[in-house]
Design a protein around this motif. Structure first.
Motif, PDB file in Angstrom:
ATOM      1  N   LYS A   1      20.559  -8.149  -8.107  1.00  0.00           N
ATOM      2  CA  LYS A   1      21.439  -9.278  -7.812  1.00  0.00           C
ATOM      3  C   LYS A   1      21.056 -10.486  -8.649  1.00  0.00           C
ATOM      4  O   LYS A   1      21.932 -11.187  -9.195  1.00  0.00           O
TER       5      LYS A   1
ATOM      6  N   GLN B   1      22.758 -13.452 -15.680  1.00  0.00           N
ATOM      7  CA  GLN B   1      23.708 -13.164 -16.767  1.00  0.00           C
ATOM      8  C   GLN B   1      24.875 -14.146 -16.705  1.00  0.00           C
ATOM      9  O   GLN B   1      25.319 -14.673 -17.734  1.00  0.00           O
ATOM     10  N   ASN B   2      25.356 -14.414 -15.510  1.00  0.00           N
ATOM     11  CA  ASN B   2      26.460 -15.368 -15.351  1.00  0.00           C
ATOM     12  C   ASN B   2      26.016 -16.785 -15.699  1.00  0.00           C
ATOM     13  O   ASN B   2      26.777 -17.554 -16.300  1.00  0.00           O
ATOM     14  N   VAL B   3      24.778 -17.141 -15.318  1.00  0.00           N
ATOM     15  CA  VAL B   3      24.251 -18.467 -15.635  1.00  0.00           C
ATOM     16  C   VAL B   3      24.233 -18.675 -17.143  1.00  0.00           C
ATOM     17  O   VAL B   3      24.711 -19.691 -17.671  1.00  0.00           O
TER      18      VAL B   3
ATOM     19  N   GLU C   1      28.195 -23.020  -8.135  1.00  0.00           N
ATOM     20  CA  GLU C   1      28.343 -22.931  -9.591  1.00  0.00           C
ATOM     21  C   GLU C   1      28.978 -24.187 -10.180  1.00  0.00           C
ATOM     22  O   GLU C   1      28.531 -24.687 -11.215  1.00  0.00           O
TER      23      GLU C   1
ATOM     24  N   GLU D   1      25.135 -19.065  -7.329  1.00  0.00           N
ATOM     25  CA  GLU D   1      26.166 -18.215  -6.724  1.00  0.00           C
ATOM     26  C   GLU D   1      27.074 -19.007  -5.782  1.00  0.00           C
ATOM     27  O   GLU D   1      28.274 -18.786  -5.723  1.00  0.00           O
TER      28      GLU D   1
ATOM     29  N   SER E   1      26.928 -26.387 -12.858  1.00  0.00           N
ATOM     30  CA  SER E   1      27.456 -26.345 -14.226  1.00  0.00           C
ATOM     31  C   SER E   1      27.748 -27.754 -14.739  1.00  0.00           C
ATOM     32  O   SER E   1      27.490 -28.067 -15.913  1.00  0.00           O
TER      33      SER E   1
ATOM     34  N   ASN F   1      22.237 -10.109 -12.285  1.00  0.00           N
ATOM     35  CA  ASN F   1      23.666 -10.392 -12.421  1.00  0.00           C
ATOM     36  C   ASN F   1      23.936 -11.887 -12.373  1.00  0.00           C
ATOM     37  O   ASN F   1      24.752 -12.405 -13.149  1.00  0.00           O
ATOM     38  N   THR F   2      23.236 -12.578 -11.479  1.00  0.00           N
ATOM     39  CA  THR F   2      23.413 -14.029 -11.391  1.00  0.00           C
ATOM     40  C   THR F   2      22.959 -14.696 -12.683  1.00  0.00           C
ATOM     41  O   THR F   2      23.643 -15.591 -13.220  1.00  0.00           O
TER      42      THR F   2
ATOM     43  N   LYS G   1      25.826 -17.031 -19.506  1.00  0.00           N
ATOM     44  CA  LYS G   1      27.190 -17.034 -20.063  1.00  0.00           C
ATOM     45  C   LYS G   1      27.825 -18.411 -19.892  1.00  0.00           C
ATOM     46  O   LYS G   1      28.455 -18.940 -20.822  1.00  0.00           O
ATOM     47  N   LYS G   2      27.644 -18.997 -18.708  1.00  0.00           N
ATOM     48  CA  LYS G   2      28.205 -20.322 -18.442  1.00  0.00           C
ATOM     49  C   LYS G   2      27.531 -21.368 -19.318  1.00  0.00           C
ATOM     50  O   LYS G   2      28.198 -22.255 -19.884  1.00  0.00           O
ATOM     51  N   GLN G   3      26.213 -21.278 -19.452  1.00  0.00           N
ATOM     52  CA  GLN G   3      25.489 -22.251 -20.263  1.00  0.00           C
ATOM     53  C   GLN G   3      25.923 -22.166 -21.725  1.00  0.00           C
ATOM     54  O   GLN G   3      26.069 -23.204 -22.398  1.00  0.00           O
TER      55      GLN G   3
END
Length: 986
Positions: free
Chosen positions: A333, A339-341, A293, A290, A297, A336-337, A343-345
């Motif tokens: 929380k 899910q973003n991880v 990133e 968070e 990444s 949600n984090t 998606k980025k991966q």
């Protein structure tokens, strides 16, 4: 027709081969190697010569390398190497190996219609072995298919996959032939099959540093070869302060050349090790997606870019630094984090490969708290493998959810046969039985968890047996059903030690692992097994000594070249396990006898010390002498003295006490069923009630509290009381066995008194006896005149199948000779009307409520959409449904070196009280995980004394019954409960 790996079966079936493969496709090729010439057989070696091997130099490097291994394996067996030629031309009477589409030799044979590869072409890891025009052809559908075909020949000519890792000797022969025919290996049922080297300090890492200079490519090459010889394909490398890709840059290169798919552990995403981050922590910043990133990444991108040209199965997702839950405990929380991880991966995968991520296999480990996130609805793309987990101690937490059955990525299982962390360490020796592995992995497989099996094996040694089983089982789980686990174990022993002693060896390794499951060495503490009730401590000791004596005696029968293999695979684990078990049994007696004032307490103190020294000597022999010191440091784990989950600094004996004897010989008396002693105790000495049905027999111990010897006299006040001795001389202690002459007694209740005296020192022991007519019944039954009795689950009177399932005996699973489980394991839940049921004839001696306790294996909440239910009834009463989930706590918490605050402390146990574990209270006293047993209880109404029918119904299929206890008597508790007695009809 399906063929199993069991050699006896395969030998009988061998003559059925050579028929059209379209009519008979074999899942596993039989033993096609001969030691005598047979018509049309292919000659590998004879008359001091061996066939040459040809491989296309353009084939995969791993194939070329494996072909060279085969050439050397022929030398190991016959003394004559098979010369290997990298050429597209081959001569007659040679072995040709190659991969379809990569080998001109194989492609020419296909074009000429010399071989029919329609059964394997385009398949995953399949191969064909066929004799054609005087040549032996090994054709693989892909790289590993060819390699597996090559190593299949190696194993069948006599080179064990364990020749290096367990020093398995190679049986020498002069002649080798391949039976004429076509042999097909179908694709594995589980696609990715591998191991995780973990918890590798101090043993494995010290061994590797001493032998290879580190955990490097030279060391890993031996492991890659083992995996391929076992037909495995996947590895999570060592990760405790290790970086597979950076410690030795050749590591991934060698893995790829061998043909091993590489991954990283459940908490090391995107082909990056934890150490790679900790080495760059100042540069990257905090491990918080968070707030950081961009840097994280980039870290992910760099790792995948580095490894993109290798064969990878990419772990995605993210946990907190040090393999703990990330965030501050807010699940929403964290979801949600995550899910973003992910998606980025996925975007990074797209960028690195310039290709959609669904074309590159990925796995998401649903480990610890991540399972909560999954249950709360967190999803990942459909092509990602969902890797479900066990509870760290061998019980799977989820079967494959029905909602995922059409998922492209499929499901897998991460399983521990080694653990460093919560709920407790389980590292030292093998503590997992083959029947348990079969039951758990079959449950996973039948539910659909068949895309990936990855097993935490710790140091790899000494987990050779379970690794061998799991990798073979993964290829074809249907090939080793529950009633064939013994056959597998015998076959394992045959493959390593030959036929002569295979059953004896199988018995030893089956028993030491079974006994370890009662209480694993690291979880041994004082007062587990009762010293005074049901002869429990003595019975446990007897069983351990029997297996040790058998292993010791058999050692002299093992050939000299197999002695090292025997020590590491059989003798050491059996004897060392028994030694630790006996140390705690001796400590229990020392502590009790010291409290009673027995001078013999000091004997058990010394016995524990002697065993402690013997434990060290055995480990030293393993490290320094066995196999000429090849495995130095491999047996370095601390395994005694745990007070919390993490490894102590050194082995420690349990707390014991030496006593100072009184100056004069002084009599003391102790009785069965009590930890008190007389004449000091104020309570009356009363033996347990004698049961005329069980023909009970109890003891009185007469012991010395001082120096010297004394004489005692024992007498009973009733003629029907029989004493094994009426007088004697005691230096330390002697035992009077008390029996009843039931022929003298009529039906009814009786009482008596036994006096034991040393001069004026007199102890009175009271007793009661109950006798009644044996019931008139035409079937065997269980029961008691005094209340408590137990029933082994497989000793039923009737087994009635249900609409969609039936109860089957799962041999050697659990504490007794068999448990009762459901076939098929993926049967639908049932109602009482459609359920399979077991019936037991029981004698209940009192009207009113009968307490019924079901001992089941510690199944987890594998299917949260429903219960884990079982129903119980007496006679024709309405069945009571019990849910094993009721009161069950998910103890899967964080127990890691970076989270010590959550550690449990395992203390010496308080006095035994069966309510503590039967009713689920007293969590510190009992754990269904540590005990490998969960107790479910209910009460049933008994309308009148006499014979009744106890009925047990399956409602949900995963519940496995081990034992049944009726009316437990908490005055005389023990770990296993009462010894069962089945009475014959009259």
């Amino acid at each position: 027709m399906k063929f199993y790996t069991l050699s006896a079966v395969l030998f009988l079936m061998a003559n059925t081969f050579g028929q059209s493969i379209k009519k008979s496709v074999q899942q596993t090729p039989p033993q096609y190697v001969l030691h005598q010439m047979e018509t049309h057989a292919f000659t590998i070696a004879a008359n001091g010569k061996s066939a040459s091997i040809y491989v296309d130099p353009s084939d995969w490097k791993g194939v070329v390398r494996a072909a060279k291994d085969l050439g050397d394996d022929v030398r190991k067996v016959t003394g004559e190497s098979s010369q290997v030629f990298e050429s597209i031309q081959s001569e007659k009477n040679s072995i040709v190996v190659g991969t379809i589409g990569k080998s001109q030799i194989i492609d020419k044979l296909i074009a000429a219609k010399k071989i029919d590869v329609s059964g394997i072409k385009g398949q995953w890891e399949s191969f064909l072995i066929q004799t054609v025009d005087g040549q032996l052809v090994v054709a693989g559908s892909d790289k590993r298919g060819t390699i597996y075909g090559i190593y299949d020949i190696s194993e069948k000519i006599g080179v064990s996959p364990w020749y290096f890792w367990a020093d398995v000797p190679i049986k020498k022969v002069k002649e080798l032939y391949i039976k004429h025919g076509t042999y097909i290996q179908n694709s594995p049922k589980v696609k990715y099959r591998g191991i995780f080297i973990n918890d590798e300090e101090p043993s494995f890492a010290q061994w590797a540093r001493g032998n290879y200079g580190g955990i490097n490519s030279k060391m890993y090459a031996t492991m890659f070869e083992l995996l391929l010889r076992l037909k495995a394909n996947y590895l999570w490398p060592a990760m405790w302060g290790k970086s597979f890709n950076e410690d030795d840059p050749l590591n991934p290169v060698v893995a790829d050349e061998y043909g091993i798919v590489m991954g990283t552990s459940h908490h090391e995403p995107m082909m990056r090790s934890q150490k790679e981050y900790t080495d760059r922590k100042k540069e990257i910043g905090e491990w918080n997606f968070e707030t950081n990133e961009k840097n994280i990444s980039q870290f992910f991108y760099d790792g995948l870019e580095r490894n993109k040209n290798f064969d990878n199965l990419i772990t995605i997702g993210m946990r907190g630094e040090g393999d703990v839950a990330m965030g501050e405990g807010d699940d929403l929380k964290n979801i949600n984090t995550l899910q973003n991880v992910i998606k980025k991966q996925r975007g990074i995968i797209q960028k690195v490969y310039n290709d959609p991520p669904e074309n590159h296999p990925q796995v998401w480990a649903i480990f610890t708290e991540v399972q909560r996130y999954y249950d709360a609805g967190m999803t990942v793309p459909d092509d990602v493998i969902l890797l479900f987990c066990d509870n760290n101690w061998g019980q799977i937490r989820r079967t494959y959810p029905e909602k995922e059955k059409n998922r492209i990525g499929g499901g897998g299982l991460y399983y521990h046969i080694d653990m460093n962390g919560g709920p407790w360490n389980d590292r030292w020796l093998n503590t997992t039985t083959i029947p348990k592995l079969q039951e758990q992995f079959n449950l996973a497989y039948q539910s659909g968890l068949d895309k990936l099996w990855i097993v935490n094996v710790g140091d790899l040694k000494p987990k050779e047996l379970p690794i061998d089983f799991i990798m073979r089982f993964a290829w074809n789980p249907d090939g080793i059903p529950a009633d064939k686990t013994w056959n597998y174990t015998v076959d394992w022993a045959k493959r390593i030690f030959g036929n002569e002693h295979a059953e004896e060896i199988a018995d030893i390794v089956s028993k030491y692992t079974k006994y370890n499951l009662w209480r694993k060495p690291e979880v041994q503490v004082a007062n587990i097994f009762s010293v005074v009730n049901n002869h429990e401590s003595d019975r446990v000791l007897k069983l351990w000594r029997e297996v040790t004596d058998k292993a010791e005696k058999l050692k002299s029968e093992i050939p000299s070249d197999a002695q090292d293999a025997y020590y590491q695979l059989v003798l050491y684990p059996a004897k060392a396990s028994a030694g630790v078990a006996e140390i705690f049994l001796a400590a229990d007696k020392n502590r009790l006898f010291a409290k009673q004032g027995r001078v013999s307490a000091n004997d058990f103190y010394k016995r524990a010390q002697d065993l402690f020294e013997e434990d060290k000597k055995m480990s030293d022999y393993y490290n320094d002498t066995m196999s000429k010191g090849k495995w130095k440091n491999m047996m370095s784990d601390v395994h005694m003295g745990y007070t919390m989950w993490s490894m102590p600094k050194a082995n420690q004996l349990p707390e014991m006490k030496e006593i100072t004897p009184l100056a004069e010989p002084t009599m003391g008396v102790a009785i069965e069923g009590s930890e008190l002693s007389w004449p000091n105790a104020t309570d009356k000495a009363v033996l347990p009630v004698f049961d005329g049905l069980a023909k009970s027999s109890y003891y009185i111990d007469v012991f010395n509290r001082g120096l010297g010897k004394f004489e005692f006299v024992a007498k009973a006040n009733k003629p029907w009381i029989k004493l094994s001795q009426s007088k004697g001389v005691v230096e330390k202690e002697t035992r009077i066995q008390v029996d009843i002459d039931w022929n003298i007694l009529a039906d009814g209740t009786f009482d008596g008194v036994i006096e034991v005296s040393q001069g004026n020192n007199i102890v009175s022991v009271q007793l009661d006896a109950v006798k009644a007519d044996q019931p008139k019944i035409n079937e065997p039954y269980f029961g008691s005149l005094t209340g408590e009795f137990s029933i082994p689950s497989n000793k039923y009177n009737a087994n009635i199948p249900g609409k969609n399932a039936k109860w089957i005996a799962l041999s050697d699973l659990g504490r007794s000779e068999a448990s009762m489980g459901i076939y098929p394991t993926n049967a639908p839940s049932a109602t009482v009307e459609t359920a399979p049921r077991l019936e037991y004839k029981v004698l209940l001696s009192e009207k009113g409520k009968a307490k019924v306790f079901l001992g089941i294996l510690p199944v987890q909440d594998v299917n949260p959409t429903r219960g884990l239910r079982i129903a119980v009834a007496l006679d024709n009463q309405t069945p009571q449904i019990i849910d094993a989930r009721k009161g069950m706590v998910d103890e899967f918490k964080e127990y890691t070196p970076s989270n010590l605050a959550n550690s449990k402390v395992l203390k010496p146990l308080p006095p035994l009280n069966r309510d503590c574990y039967l009713n689920g209270s007293g969590k510190e006293r009992r754990s269904d995980i540590f005990d490998n047993m969960r107790w479910l209880d209910t009460a049933l109404e008994v309308s009148e004394p006499g014979i009744h029918t106890l009925k047990i119904f399956m409602i949900d299929p995963e519940v496995v019954i081990d034992n049944i206890v009726i009316n437990p008597n908490n005055r005389y508790p023990s770990y296993f409960g009462p010894v069962s007695n089945q009475y014959n009809a009259k």
